[in-house]
Structures are given as C-alpha cells and as structure tokens.
Design a protein around this motif. Structure first.
Motif, PDB file in Angstrom:
ATOM      1  N   LYS A 229      -0.248   4.241  -8.643  1.00 18.17           N
ATOM      2  CA  LYS A 229       0.520   4.135  -7.399  1.00 18.17           C
ATOM      3  C   LYS A 229       0.965   2.702  -7.136  1.00 18.17           C
ATOM      4  N   PHE A 230       0.146   1.725  -7.503  1.00 19.43           N
ATOM      5  CA  PHE A 230       0.524   0.337  -7.255  1.00 19.43           C
ATOM      6  C   PHE A 230       1.795  -0.028  -8.012  1.00 19.43           C
ATOM      7  N   ASP A 232       4.081   1.944  -8.985  1.00 21.60           N
ATOM      8  CA  ASP A 232       5.186   2.696  -8.383  1.00 21.60           C
ATOM      9  C   ASP A 232       5.725   1.984  -7.133  1.00 21.60           C
ATOM     10  N   ASP A 233       4.818   1.381  -6.371  1.00 18.89           N
ATOM     11  CA  ASP A 233       5.225   0.707  -5.134  1.00 18.89           C
ATOM     12  C   ASP A 233       5.707  -0.712  -5.386  1.00 18.89           C
ATOM     13  N   PHE A 234       5.103  -1.378  -6.348  1.00 23.96           N
ATOM     14  CA  PHE A 234       5.356  -2.812  -6.527  1.00 23.96           C
ATOM     15  C   PHE A 234       6.522  -3.134  -7.461  1.00 23.96           C
ATOM     16  N   ASP A 257      11.071  -7.793   2.248  1.00 24.77           N
ATOM     17  CA  ASP A 257      10.476  -7.384   0.974  1.00 24.77           C
ATOM     18  C   ASP A 257       9.122  -8.049   0.752  1.00 24.77           C
ATOM     19  N   LYS A 260       6.620  -6.153   2.705  1.00 31.21           N
ATOM     20  CA  LYS A 260       6.277  -4.913   2.007  1.00 31.21           C
ATOM     21  C   LYS A 260       5.249  -5.186   0.904  1.00 31.21           C
ATOM     22  N   SER A 263       1.810  -5.926   2.260  1.00 29.24           N
ATOM     23  CA  SER A 263       1.133  -4.727   2.769  1.00 29.24           C
ATOM     24  C   SER A 263       0.414  -3.959   1.662  1.00 29.24           C
ATOM     25  N   LEU A 264       0.850  -4.175   0.410  1.00 33.48           N
ATOM     26  CA  LEU A 264       0.210  -3.485  -0.704  1.00 33.48           C
ATOM     27  C   LEU A 264      -1.228  -3.951  -0.904  1.00 33.48           C
ATOM     28  N   SER A 267      -3.215  -1.563   1.169  1.00 36.83           N
ATOM     29  CA  SER A 267      -3.094  -0.120   0.930  1.00 36.83           C
ATOM     30  C   SER A 267      -3.561   0.317  -0.458  1.00 36.83           C
ATOM     31  N   HIS A 268      -3.934  -0.657  -1.311  1.00 36.88           N
ATOM     32  CA  HIS A 268      -4.367  -0.310  -2.661  1.00 36.88           C
ATOM     33  C   HIS A 268      -5.735  -0.915  -2.970  1.00 36.88           C
TER      34      HIS A 268
END
Length: 309
Positions: A229-230, A232-234, A257, A260, A263-264, A267-268
């Motif tokens: 997921k990281f 995918d987001d990063f 950006d 954003k 924030s990862l 959330s990870h």
C-alpha cells in the motif's frame, strides 16, 4: 564570478557532477568543503592545507554566499588560478533551501530513482532504510519537490548522467549560458590531471570515488519492488516530479503534495527494506585497483603534500 552549487543526498551522482564541472578550466566546484558546517571534514582540511587563510571563512552561523565570495577573493590574492566564471561547492544535503536566498547563484540538484536510492549501502547505513524505508522516502521526496521552489536551478538525474551523458552536457551548456566553452566529452579522464597551480589539484575526492573515473553506461543497481500500500500511495507522488524535472509546479501544489507525503508517516507501519523489495541486484561499475594503481595513488597523495609544503 558567479556562484554555483551542487545539492543532493549522497549516492545521487554529485561526485560525478563535480568531476564534469571541474573538467573545464573556468569552472571550479569544491567538493563537500561546506564552509557552514560545524566540524571541518576531510576535504575542508585539504583546502586549508593548500590555502591556510581559507580557515577564516569556515563559519557555522555565517552567510554561505558571503563566505564563498570572501574565499574567492582570498584565492584571487593567492598563487592559485582564479580565472573562474563559476565557483562554488558540492554539498551533501536533503535541504534544498541552502541557496534559496542567494542573489545570483545557480544550483544543480542531483537526484535518482527513489527505489534504487533506498537500497544503496551508504543509504542503508546513514538513513536506516534496512529498518524502515518510509521516513527516508518521504524526506527524499520533500527535497525533490521543494527544489522546484528554488530559482535559477535545474534538476539532473544520476541515471541520465550515466546513460545519456550528451543530453546532460547540452542541458548544462544551456543552464550555464555557455556557447563555445563546451565541456570535454571525456571529462571523466580529467579528474586527476589538474595543475598544481589550481586548488582543484589538492581536493583529491576522486581517489575514493572510483566510479567517477569510469565511463560506464550501466547503472549500479537493479531492483524490483514488492507490491504494498505504501508504494501505491507514495510512488505516484514521487514520479509526478521525478518524471518532469524540467517542468514547473506552483508553490501551493508542492505544499499540498508534501502534506500528502507527510501524512503517509502516520498511515503506514514500519516497512523494512527486505519487505519493500523483491529483488536487489547490485553491480560494480569499476574495476578493483591493481597494485600499480595503489602505488600511484599513494605516490600522488605524497607528492601533493610535498608540493604544498
């Protein structure tokens, strides 16, 4: 003289860029001297040994632009060559704003693909990527994105310097407003050929950066990421800027950006290097030193000390 800086984290091709710039007699970029660092390191000491009066321009709380200007005046008064149109330093950093307040300096930001950068041995050691790739990834992205806020700057990929050198040379020619004063295509062969009349002769960084002496068109690392997921987001955030280094972005867009990306971190979970990558294949792009090369290396170091004394 106009000030010129190379900024970037280690393992992004900063050493090779120094070699390329210094291959021209009218350009002198020092190597990790960093007049504003609190503790003088190897190359700062090499500068002081060659030009003792330069010691007075090391000032942790001083103005870098002013310190560089004063150092250049000192060089002009010395026995060393000083006919440089551009003069500055290569600074290893993730802070893109070191030169943002300078009145007329130019900055070359070096970068490379985040996925290979994370896997380099020096990065694992100094940024802890073996334990967790998340924070180093975000901080690296912030460096890259914020570099677009710095005026009179360009960004160059380490991969392009290796694989597409002619394109990089053309980009530098335009950025530095050079027409007939071209860089030699075999610049990598000039690293240890400087005259003792030049301070370039005494900053012997290339003795411990053998890859800068090689004309290799092969990259030093191949990787394959694991799906998570990281990534995918990063990665979409990172490649938005990395794939458009010659584009421009608004300050508001960059700030959004970066928020954003920050924030990862919340959330990870922790992501060790071994879980982030399926394949890490390191390649040596230079040959080991022969006995003769080692003897020449020691002789060159001794001769520099002898000439300086």
């Amino acid at each position: 003289m106009q000030q010129l800086y190379i900024l970037g984290p280690q393992k992004t091709g900063t050493s090779s860029m120094v070699g390329l710039l210094n291959s021209h007699p009218k350009r002198f970029c020092m190597y990790e001297v960093n007049l504003n660092q609190p503790i003088m390191k190897r190359y700062g000491i090499q500068l002081i040994n060659a030009l003792p009066n330069s010691l007075r321009y090391f000032n942790e709380y001083g103005d870098l632009e002013n310190n560089i200007n004063e150092l250049f005046k000192e060089i002009q008064k010395s026995k060393f060559e000083s006919q440089y149109k551009y003069f500055g330093d290569n600074i290893i950093t993730l802070n893109p704003y070191l030169t943002v307040n300078h009145q007329a300096s130019k900055t070359i930001f070096m970068t490379r693909d985040i996925t290979t950068w994370l896997c380099k041995e020096g990065i694992k050691k100094n940024y802890g990527t073996s334990i967790d790739i998340l924070n180093p990834s975000v901080e690296y992205f912030k460096f890259l994105a914020n570099s677009f806020n710095v005026k009179r700057s360009i960004r160059i990929k380490m991969e392009d310097l290796v694989i597409n050198g002619d394109m990089v040379l053309e980009k530098l020619q335009f950025f530095l407003n050079l027409e007939e004063e071209k860089f030699p295509k075999n610049w990598y062969q000039t690293l240890d050929t400087h005259s003792s009349k030049s301070l370039k002769y005494y900053l012997t960084w290339y003795d411990s950066h053998l890859s800068s002496k090689e004309h290799s068109k092969k990259l030093d690392l191949e990787v394959e990421i694991n799906k998570n997921k990281f990534w995918d987001d990063f990665l979409p955030l990172f490649y938005k800027y990395y794939n458009k280094l010659d584009s421009s972005f608004s300050a508001e867009e960059i700030e959004n950006d970066i928020n954003k990306a920050d924030s990862l971190k919340k959330s990870h979970p922790v992501i060790p290097l071994e879980k982030a990558f399926k394949v890490i294949n390191s390649k040596k792009i230079y040959k080991d030193k022969s006995i003769l090369q080692k003897v020449n290396y020691k002789f060159n170091r001794w001769s520099r000390k002898f000439i300086n004394n």
